[in-house]
Design an enzyme around this catalytic site. Structure first.
Site, PDB file in Angstrom:
ATOM      1  N   VAL A 118       0.838  -1.193   0.000  1.00  0.00           N
ATOM      2  CA  VAL A 118       0.000   0.000   0.000  1.00  0.00           C
ATOM      3  C   VAL A 118       0.876   1.248   0.000  1.00  0.00           C
ATOM      4  CG1 VAL A 118      -1.721   1.281   1.312  1.00  0.00           C
ATOM      5  CG2 VAL A 118      -1.831  -1.216   1.214  1.00  0.00           C
ATOM      6  N   CYS A 119       0.681   2.094  -1.017  1.00  0.00           N
ATOM      7  CA  CYS A 119       1.385   3.376  -1.125  1.00  0.00           C
ATOM      8  C   CYS A 119       2.898   3.138  -1.061  1.00  0.00           C
ATOM      9  CB  CYS A 119       0.887   4.320  -0.024  1.00  0.00           C
ATOM     10  SG  CYS A 119       1.437   6.013  -0.222  1.00  0.00           S
ATOM     11  N   MET A 120       3.586   3.742  -0.092  1.00  0.00           N
ATOM     12  CA  MET A 120       5.035   3.527   0.000  1.00  0.00           C
ATOM     13  C   MET A 120       5.359   2.077   0.358  1.00  0.00           C
ATOM     14  SD  MET A 120       7.583   5.414   2.576  1.00  0.00           S
ATOM     15  CE  MET A 120       9.344   5.288   2.508  1.00  0.00           C
ATOM     16  N   MET A 142      -1.292  -0.975  -4.346  1.00  0.00           N
ATOM     17  CA  MET A 142      -2.366   0.031  -4.253  1.00  0.00           C
ATOM     18  C   MET A 142      -1.741   1.415  -4.113  1.00  0.00           C
ATOM     19  SD  MET A 142      -5.214  -1.646  -1.739  1.00  0.00           S
ATOM     20  CE  MET A 142      -6.354  -0.278  -1.897  1.00  0.00           C
TER      21      MET A 142
END
Lengths: 327, 156
Positions: A118-120, A142
Site C-alpha cells: 500500500v502506497c510507500m 495500491m
C-alpha cells in the site's frame, strides 16, 4: 461519547512475531468462508498508520478481504524512535519483510506468500518481489508510485529542491508532523478547514460523528520517518527516480523490476494527487511479468481506502484475482 | 566582517562554530524573506479570487447560507495558494528556506555539543552513535540467526 468510543483497526488479530517496534499480525478469519489459498501479507506505508485499512466496520479493506476468505497477515511498522534513525531500505526489505515472510511460510506451510503493498509499502513490496521473486506468488499494489517523475505531483517537485542529506543530518528521524504538513499543503484550506464546514451535520448522529473522528485520528497519527530510509526514499526515488532507471540499490543488491515475473495487480486512484496515475501505470513497462492487470477507481489517494463504494467492491475483486492465481 | 577575523589559541574553534551559527541564522532570515513574499502574494490574490466567486454565486442566488460562503472562501483561497505552490519560484524559495533552517540546526548542534561535552552531558551525536551501534548489532544478530536456522533447519 468519549474518545474511547473512537476506535480504529478493531478487526480481531493476533501478534505472531515481533522484532523491535515491528509486529506481524495474523487476522482471525471472518465468519464466512474459511481462509484458503496463498496467505496474503499486507505491507503498509512507513508514513501514517495501517489503521486506515480497517478504519471502521463498513469501510475496511481488511474485513472485506477476510470476508472473501483471504488469509490476511499485516506488518505494523510501529512508531520509530531516535534509536531507529539508522534503519534503511535494506533493513525493511531484506530484514523485517524477509523475516515476516519466513514466519508466514512456517505458520501456514505455504512455500510462497501473496503481497499487497500500500502506497510507500508498495515500493518496499516491489523491492522485495524483485529481490526475492521465488518467495512471492502474486503481487498487488495500491496507490504505489513507480516512475516518480511521471506527471510529477506537487510534493515530488518540492522534494527536488530540498537537500535531504542536510535534512536527515539535522533532524535524525524526520518528524511525522512535517510530512503531514506537506500533505496538507496540497490544498491547504480544503484539507485544514473544508472538512469542518459540515461539522453541524456530522455531529447530528453518533455514528457519523464517530466516523468523522476516526478519520481525524488517523489523519494526525503520523509516525516519524526513520532518517536513513527517508533519505533513501527522497534521494533515490523522488529526486533521482532510480527505481525505473534500474539504479536503486537495497543493501548491496540492485533492484531490477524485470525480475518481477509473478502476477501483478496494479490498483490506482484516478484522481490521486499524491501518486499520479501515470506514475503507477509506468510499472507495466518495467516488470517482467506477463500476467499484469490494472484496476482503478474514480477517487483520490485516500478514497481508495476509505470510500464506501470502493470498499464495497475492491476486497472482492482482489480476493477473486488472488484466488485465480492461488497455488 | 570583523567577526570573521580568525582567533588564535583555545577559543579559535569555538569562535568558528559560533560564527557559523550566526552566519546560518543570517542566511535563514535572508531566505525567509522571498518565501514570505510569495505566501503574502498568495494571500493577497486570494481576496479577489474569493470575491469573484462570491459575486458569481450571488448573481445566481442572492441569499447564501454560511456553509456556501465558507465553501466559496475555501475554494478561492485554495485556488490562489495552490497556483503559487505550483510555481517554480515557490519550489525554489521553499527549498532554500528548508535547507537554510536545516543548516542552522546543524550549526547550532556543532556549537552546543562541545560545550555540553565539557559538562559531561550526553549529546544527540552520542545518542546517534549508540543507535548506529545497536542497528549494526541488530543486523549481525539477524544474519547469525538466519545462518543458525539454515544449518539447524529449525526456526530460532
Amino acid at each position: 461519547m468519549t474518545d474511547d468510543d473512537v476506535t480504529l483497526a478493531t478487526a480481531a488479530k493476533d501478534a505472531i512475531h515481533r522484532d523491535g517496534k515491528v509486529t506481524l499480525y495474523r487476522y482471525r478469519p471472518a465468519d464466512a468462508p474459511s481462509p484458503s489459498g496463498t496467505p496474503l501479507l499486507v505491507v503498509y506505508s512507513l508514513a501514517n498508520r495501517y489503521t486506515m485499512l480497517d478504519l471502521q466496520d463498513d469501510r475496511s479493506l481488511i474485513r472485506g478481504l477476510l470476508g472473501a476468505g483471504v488469509d490476511v497477515y499485516l506488518v505494523d511498522w510501529g512508531y520509530p524512535t531516535p534509536q531507529d534513525r539508522w534503519l534503511d531500505f535494506d533493513d525493511y526489505v531484506n530484514g523485517y519483510l524477509q523475516d515476516c515472510v519466513d514466519v508466514i511460510r512456517r505458520d501456514t506451510g505455504s512455500p510462497t506468500v501473496d503481497i499487497l503493498g500500500v502506497c510507500m509499502g508498495g515500493l518496499l513490496s516491489l523491492c522485495y518481489a524483485a529481490l526475492h521473486p521465488a518467495d512471492v506468488n502474486a503481487l498487488v499494489l495500491m496507490g504505489t508510485a513507480v516512475d516518480y517523475h511521471a506527471d510529477e505531483p506537487r510534493l515530488n517537485r518540492w522534494s527536488r529542491a530540498v537537500d535531504v542529506d542536510g535534512m536527515v543530518d539535522a533532524l535524525g528521524n524526520v518528524p511525522g508532523e512535517l510530512l503531514s504538513l506537506a500533505f496538507f499543503l496540497r490544498s491547504p484550506f480544503r484539507a485544514n478547514l473544508g472538512k469542518y464546514v459540515n461539522l453541524p451535520d456530522v455531529f447530528r448522529t453518533r455514528d457519523r460523528a464517530r466516523n468523522f473522528l476516526r478519520m481525524e485520528q488517523w489523519t494526525y497519527d503520523s509516525p516519524d520517518q526513520p532518517g536513513e530510509a527517508y533519505r533513501q526514499w527522497v534521494r533515490d526515488c523522488c529526486q533521482d527516480n532510480r527505481l525505473v532507471k534500474g539504479e536503486l540499490y537495497v543493501g548491496d543488491r540492485r533492484v531490477d523490476l524485470a525480475a518481477i515475473t509473478m502476477p501483478v495487480l496494479n490498483i490506482y486512484a484516478e484522481k490521486d494527487d499524491l501518486v499520479s496515475p501515470a506514475s503507477s501505470l509506468a510499472l507495466e513497462r518495467h516488470i517482467g511479468s506477463d500476467d499484469y492487470q490494472v484496476l482503478s477507481y474514480p477517487v483520490g489517494h485516500i478514497g481508495l481506502y476509505v470510500s464506501g463504494k470502493v470498499q464495497a467492491d475492491l476486497p472482492r475483486r482482489i480476493a477473486g484475482w488472488l484466488r485465480e492465481r492461488a497455488l | 566582517m570583523l567577526r570573521n577575523i580568525p582567533a588564535l589559541g583555545l577559543t579559535r574553534e569555538l569562535q568558528v562554530r559560533c560564527t557559523n551559527v550566526v552566519d546560518a541564522w543570517a542566511d535563514l532570515v535572508r531566505v525567509s524573506g522571498p518565501y514570505s513574499m510569495l505566501v503574502a502574494g498568495a494571500a493577497t490574490r486570494s481576496v479577489p479570487a474569493v470575491v469573484g466567486r462570491l459575486l458569481r454565486a450571488a448573481s445566481r442566488r442572492p441569499f447564501m447560507d454560511g456553509r456556501t460562503v465558507a465553501e466559496l472562501l475555501i475554494d478561492g483561497c485554495d485556488a490562489a495558494f495552490t497556483s503559487t505552490f505550483d510555481a517554480p519560484q515557490y519550489t525554489e524559495a521553499q527549498g532554500r528556506l528548508v535547507n537554510a533552517a536545516m543548516l542552522y540546526r546543524r550549526r547550532q548542534r556543532e556549537f552546543v555539543e562541545p560545550l555540553l561535552g565539557l559538562m559531561h552531558v550526553a549529546t544527540r551525536s552520542d545518542a546517534e552513535d549508540i543507535g548506529r551501534t545497536v542497528n549494526d548489532l541488530r543486523r549481525d544478530v539477524r544474519a547469525l540467526r538466519r545462518q543458525v536456522e539454515a544449518l539447524s533447519g529449525r526456526p530460532v
